[in-house]
Design an enzyme around this catalytic site. Structure first.
Site, short mmCIF file in Angstrom:
data_model
loop_
_atom_site.label_atom_id
_atom_site.label_comp_id
_atom_site.label_asym_id
_atom_site.label_seq_id
_atom_site.Cartn_x
_atom_site.Cartn_y
_atom_site.Cartn_z
N TYR A 72 -12.99 20.55 6.24
CA TYR A 72 -11.34 20.53 5.64
C TYR A 72 -10.16 21.57 6.11
CZ TYR A 72 -8.62 21.86 0.80
OH TYR A 72 -7.43 22.01 -0.17
N PHE A 124 8.72 -3.39 0.31
CA PHE A 124 7.09 -4.05 -0.01
C PHE A 124 6.83 -3.62 -1.40
CE2 PHE A 124 3.03 -2.92 -1.02
CZ PHE A 124 1.79 -4.62 -0.97
N ASP A 125 6.39 -4.43 -2.87
CA ASP A 125 6.26 -3.86 -3.71
C ASP A 125 5.88 -2.50 -4.33
OD1 ASP A 125 3.72 -4.28 -3.33
OD2 ASP A 125 3.41 -5.65 -4.70
N ALA A 216 2.41 -1.63 8.44
CA ALA A 216 1.20 -1.96 8.05
C ALA A 216 0.68 -3.66 8.87
CB ALA A 216 1.31 -2.29 6.60
N LYS A 257 -4.49 -2.65 6.57
CA LYS A 257 -4.55 -3.46 7.49
C LYS A 257 -4.74 -3.93 8.97
CE LYS A 257 -2.51 -4.25 3.62
NZ LYS A 257 -1.19 -2.99 2.51
N HIS A 449 0.52 -9.40 -13.80
CA HIS A 449 -0.02 -10.57 -13.09
C HIS A 449 -1.68 -9.96 -12.87
CE1 HIS A 449 1.21 -7.84 -9.69
NE2 HIS A 449 0.18 -8.44 -8.82
C1 LIG Z 1 -0.30 -3.17 1.76
C2 LIG Z 1 0.69 -2.36 2.43
C3 LIG Z 1 1.70 -1.28 1.34
C4 LIG Z 1 1.11 -0.41 1.05
O1 LIG Z 1 -0.59 0.15 1.45
P1 LIG Z 1 -1.56 -0.18 0.61
O2 LIG Z 1 -2.43 0.82 1.50
O3 LIG Z 1 -1.90 -0.84 0.39
O4 LIG Z 1 -1.24 1.36 -0.64
C5 LIG Z 1 2.96 -1.44 2.23
N1 LIG Z 1 3.68 -1.99 2.99
C6 LIG Z 1 3.38 -3.17 2.90
C7 LIG Z 1 4.40 -4.14 4.15
C8 LIG Z 1 1.91 -3.73 2.96
O5 LIG Z 1 1.22 -4.48 3.38
#
Ligand SMILES: *Cc1c(COP(=O)(O)O)cnc(C)c1O
Length: 459
Positions: A72, A124-125, A216, A257, A449
């Protein structure tokens, strides 16, 4: 003859895939309400929905899973991860989180307050979500050229420095940091040049603000710098990565990623004040500072993944596979966001299904047709994803209507790329026969979506 390029790995373990018939797929799609997110993964032959957390780990990473420790507090695996990140980026402070959006949540809880403005290149969203949730503004300063899918530019994901400078000149006191996304996911996995990173740094210094890299796909970005930008051909990926981060103050990372793991994320920074501030939010939201929502073994595998992916052979194998698929699409004349980026192909549905009006969602219709054709699952990045205008409740038809086919890292062979391309070609060849699209029968207010229910329009 010249020895052709091939993968820098051999396959040691496989997951059998089930192929299906068109009849089965027709039924499954109907049961899923014509929403590809509603399919079970066994109903998909080649899954191009996302490249997030879908890649294969190496034998070295699996070995690290066994030697990682699960303490931990003070986990050995945390210190391995911290050492690796420090060595690659130069950042001294590291906070692990369970994924990328959690890193955003923890860091932005410290940095973003109501009324702030965060300029960047196509946020990013989830990044935008975490900014807007705090009643701040995500100001898009991407170069205009990114919107023209057919324009060929080596670095199509860049920040427009004139737009950025204008924002800082007008609102410097409201801008806690600039965010640069490498590669620019939303613009099609398009890279940002070292020159652009340097220019953004100069602007930040002039106005006394800081820079976060949304990281990412930072290794894919480094590969494009190596292969496209003058002066970098002889540098290693690790040298390029180090230089990239010399222009940043900190980073948020989705390890799913370019970390080559299936789950994980982190924050890293050179500034003690950012670390001290963000720390306070890690503990309640994610967990104690030496695990932050990750298993020890997963931090150990991530440390190896970061090291492995920043080797040329690994990242080159990845990008060349995406480029192999793009070359097939060129051969068949299928329009996509050009030049192909690092992780996916974005097919321009508005240029394929020209018979289908916007109101019947051409990109979603194309994604359904490709699934029916060969069991290949893509993802609509278009008018359904764009949601409705929050005020007028009208559908937003102002942006692009694309179908994204992501390539999972180290998971499929080039034979699979041939299947994706052939499925697209067959649909493309009969595009004039596809005259009707889909209609929405049920939807949520935000991010519809994922769960939207659709019906095919049959006249
Ligand atoms: C995937 C992604 C995120 C968010 O990461 P998660 O691991 O899906 O929460 C943020 N910014 C970019 C550019 C991404 O491709």
């Amino acid at each position: 003859m010249e020895i052709p390029f091939a993968e820098a790995y051999r396959i040691k373990m496989v997951e059998p895939l089930r192929k299906s018939t068109r009849e089965e797929r027709e039924k499954w799609l109907k049961d899923a309400n014509y929403n590809l997110f509603g399919l079970k993964s066994e109903q998909v032959y080649i899954d191009c929905l996302t490249d997030s957390g879908t890649g294969a780990m190496s034998d070295r990473q699996w070995a690290a899973m066994m030697t990682g420790d699960e303490a931990y507090a003070g986990s050995k695996s945390f210190f391995e991860l911290k050492e690796t990140i420090g060595r690659l980026t130069g950042f001294e402070y590291v906070i692990p989180t369970h994924q990328g959006r959690a890193a955003e949540n923890v860091l932005f809880s410290h940095l973003v307050k109501a009324g702030d403005i965060i300029p960047g290149n196509s946020h990013f969203d989830t990044t935008k979500g975490h900014i807007e949730f705090r009643k701040a503004t995500a100001l898009d300063c991407t170069i205009d050229a990114a919107k023209d899918t057919q324009l060929e530019l080596p670095f199509k994901g860049e920040v427009d420095c004139a737009k950025l400078e204008k924002a800082l000149a007008e609102h410097a006191e409201k801008i806690p940091f600039i965010i640069v996304t490498v590669t620019n996911n939303t613009a099609g996995g398009q890279p940002v040049s070292m020159k652009n990173l340097r220019d953004v740094r100069a602007i930040a210094d002039k106005y006394g603000t800081r820079i976060v890299f949304d990281s990412a796909r930072f290794v894919e970005n480094a590969y494009f710098i190596k292969t496209r930008e003058e002066g970098y051909a002889d540098k290693t990926i690790k040298e390029i990565v180090k230089e990239m981060y010399s222009y940043a103050d900190g980073m948020t990372m989705s390890s799913k990623k370019d970390g080559l793991v299936n789950m994980g994320g982190f924050i890293a920074t050179r500034h003690e004040d950012w670390y001290e501030g963000a720390k306070r939010f890690c503990i309640p939201f994610e967990g104690f500072l030496t695990y932050g929502g990750m298993n020890g073994r997963d931090m150990a595998a991530l440390a190896v993944g970061l090291d492995e992916n920043t080797e040329l052979e690994t990242i080159e194998t990845r990008i060349k596979q995406v480029q192999y698929l793009a070359a097939k699409l060129d051969e068949y004349g299928i329009p996509y966001q050009r030049p192909v980026g690092g992780h996916a192909i974005f097919v321009d549905a508005s240029k394929v299904l020209t018979n289908i009006p916007k109101e019947e969602f051409p990109a979603q219709t194309l994604a359904l047709e490709v699934y029916l054709e060969a069991g290949v699952r893509g993802c609509e990045i278009g008018y359904i994803l764009a949601d409705r205008d929050p005020v007028t409740r009208e559908n937003r038809f102002g942006g692009l209507d694309l179908v994204r086919f992501c390539i999972a890292r180290r998971s499929y062979t080039n034979n699979h790329m041939d299947v994706i391309a052939a499925a697209l070609k067959n649909v493309y060849d009969r595009r004039h026969e596809i005259k009707r699209g889909v209609k929405i029968v049920w939807e949520t207010e935000l991010m519809r979506h994922f769960t939207v229910k659709l019906e095919r329009i049959t006249e």
